[in-house]
Scaffold this active site. Sequence first.
Site, mmCIF file in Angstrom:
data_model
loop_
_atom_site.group_PDB
_atom_site.id
_atom_site.type_symbol
_atom_site.label_atom_id
_atom_site.label_comp_id
_atom_site.label_asym_id
_atom_site.label_seq_id
_atom_site.Cartn_x
_atom_site.Cartn_y
_atom_site.Cartn_z
ATOM 1 N N LYS A 1 0.880 -1.172 0.000
ATOM 2 C CA LYS A 1 0.000 0.000 0.000
ATOM 3 C C LYS A 1 0.918 1.223 0.000
ATOM 4 O O LYS A 1 0.878 2.075 0.892
ATOM 5 C CB LYS A 1 -0.916 -0.056 1.245
ATOM 6 C CG LYS A 1 -1.993 1.004 1.301
ATOM 7 C CD LYS A 1 -3.133 0.800 0.317
ATOM 8 C CE LYS A 1 -4.079 1.988 0.349
ATOM 9 N NZ LYS A 1 -5.122 1.921 -0.695
ATOM 10 N N ASP B 1 -5.490 -3.053 -2.227
ATOM 11 C CA ASP B 1 -6.929 -2.958 -2.535
ATOM 12 C C ASP B 1 -7.208 -3.466 -3.955
ATOM 13 O O ASP B 1 -8.137 -4.225 -4.201
ATOM 14 C CB ASP B 1 -7.463 -1.526 -2.310
ATOM 15 C CG ASP B 1 -6.591 -0.444 -2.930
ATOM 16 O OD1 ASP B 1 -5.475 -0.749 -3.414
ATOM 17 O OD2 ASP B 1 -7.030 0.726 -2.942
ATOM 18 N N ASP C 1 -2.434 -12.323 5.332
ATOM 19 C CA ASP C 1 -3.497 -12.999 6.096
ATOM 20 C C ASP C 1 -4.831 -12.821 5.385
ATOM 21 O O ASP C 1 -5.573 -13.784 5.167
ATOM 22 C CB ASP C 1 -3.561 -12.411 7.515
ATOM 23 C CG ASP C 1 -4.674 -13.034 8.336
ATOM 24 O OD1 ASP C 1 -4.771 -14.279 8.342
ATOM 25 O OD2 ASP C 1 -5.453 -12.282 8.958
ATOM 26 N N ASP D 1 -7.091 -15.757 2.733
ATOM 27 C CA ASP D 1 -8.468 -16.217 2.993
ATOM 28 C C ASP D 1 -9.326 -15.971 1.750
ATOM 29 O O ASP D 1 -10.140 -16.808 1.361
ATOM 30 C CB ASP D 1 -9.090 -15.469 4.188
ATOM 31 C CG ASP D 1 -9.069 -16.294 5.468
ATOM 32 O OD1 ASP D 1 -8.043 -16.960 5.713
ATOM 33 O OD2 ASP D 1 -10.068 -16.271 6.208
HETATM 34 C C1 IPM Z 1 -3.735 -17.509 9.902
HETATM 35 C C2 IPM Z 1 -4.596 -17.173 11.085
HETATM 36 C C3 IPM Z 1 -3.720 -16.586 12.192
HETATM 37 C C4 IPM Z 1 -3.088 -15.331 11.654
HETATM 38 C C5 IPM Z 1 -4.440 -16.329 13.532
HETATM 39 C C6 IPM Z 1 -5.097 -17.575 14.080
HETATM 40 C C7 IPM Z 1 -3.519 -15.730 14.561
HETATM 41 O O1 IPM Z 1 -5.623 -16.312 10.716
HETATM 42 O O2 IPM Z 1 -2.777 -18.296 10.071
HETATM 43 O O3 IPM Z 1 -4.003 -17.006 8.808
HETATM 44 O O4 IPM Z 1 -3.724 -14.249 11.667
HETATM 45 O O5 IPM Z 1 -1.941 -15.394 11.208
HETATM 46 MG MG MG Z 2 -5.782 -15.986 8.614
#
Ligand code: IPM
Ligand code: MG
Length: 367
Positions: free
Chosen positions: A192, A224, A248, A252
């Site tokens: 960013k 973004d 992180d 996801d």
């Molecule tokens: C991940 C998880 C962890 C992180 C948490 C559980 C601390 O979300 O491994 O992605 O944020 O790194």
């Molecule tokens: Mg995570």
Amino acid sequence: MPTNRHIVLLPGDGIGPEVVAEARKVLEAVAATFDRSLSFEEQLIGHAAIAATGDPLPEATLEACRRADAILLGAVGHPRYEADPTLPVRPEQGLLRLRKALALFANLRPVRLFDELLDASTLKPEVIRGTDILFFRELTGGIYFGEPRGRDEADTRARDTMTYSREEVRRIARMAFEAAGRRRRVVHSIDKANVLETSRLWRETVEEVARAYPDVALHHMYVDNAAMQLIRNPRQFDVVVTGNLFGDILTDEAAQLTGSLGMLPSASTGAKVGLYEPVHGSAPDIAGTDRANPLATILSAALMLEQSFGWTEEAEAVVAAVSQFLADGWRTPDLASEDTPSGKIVGTRRAGTLVADAVRQMVMGHA
Ligand code: IPM
Ligand code: MG
């Protein structure tokens, strides 16, 4: 006698123990069929450790991990702490301290879509077909660990600090470029830099590292925009390198490209001992119901075989066994669609057994 490899299992919380048990089943099938010797030891982490000892990372756990050849973790987290965010001792601290203590600065998250799951994602098949991205998430720096942090005395304000040193950026960037050289030779560095000082240093340092890899193309992208590009056209990405917080969040999101968060494995490396864990969390809502998808943990175990032990053939057998499981039409509830026959929907334990059986058959087919 083959050399023994000692694996520390950290089942943790929620669905963690269930998915780790299935990965162990698969690892035992690997040992039996490939004439390898594996030993296992379970240790506490997260809420399970707090409940038993008051500490999310007890000394005994850390000691065992330091002595291990590799570590396999399930998940940490418990609803109790969500209900009360002021509780000072939290399950996640166990995992963060473990990453830091073992100097696991590089978190590899391969996002690969199994063709069999083209229809399991909420995204259009023509968009996600062929997705194959390798994320390098920096894991021991950035806003997760920066000081100062906390509340002011009057409890009217809180702060976290985002900080990166050139060396922290350099070492993860080098790993990303090395990997890209063995893949499609494209690195996207996500930052960013239009707003953050840490991102400007990040970008400058990545560019310095890039000079040693003239055959790898480097693209910078704001986080973004990257969040949007990932679901617009995921095939444009090969290797992605980014900081702790952005990594992180983006991984996801990227998990959804593979059909389910239940499919995404990860490997944390950097020093002597590697830590392998699914990207998903502890999923307390389905814990204990035999509905969790163990495939992310099983695929994490495959990464362990390859990266920590150098057992390429064994790792490939596990991945092929997962493919076989899916090709045979088996689905855990998270992967099932309206068209999945109910007889093909299997629980956590059955899924693990089917994959372990497929590993054994894989080798028999070879012989
Ligand atoms: C991940 C998880 C962890 C992180 C948490 C559980 C601390 O979300 O491994 O992605 O944020 O790194
Ligand atoms: Mg995570």
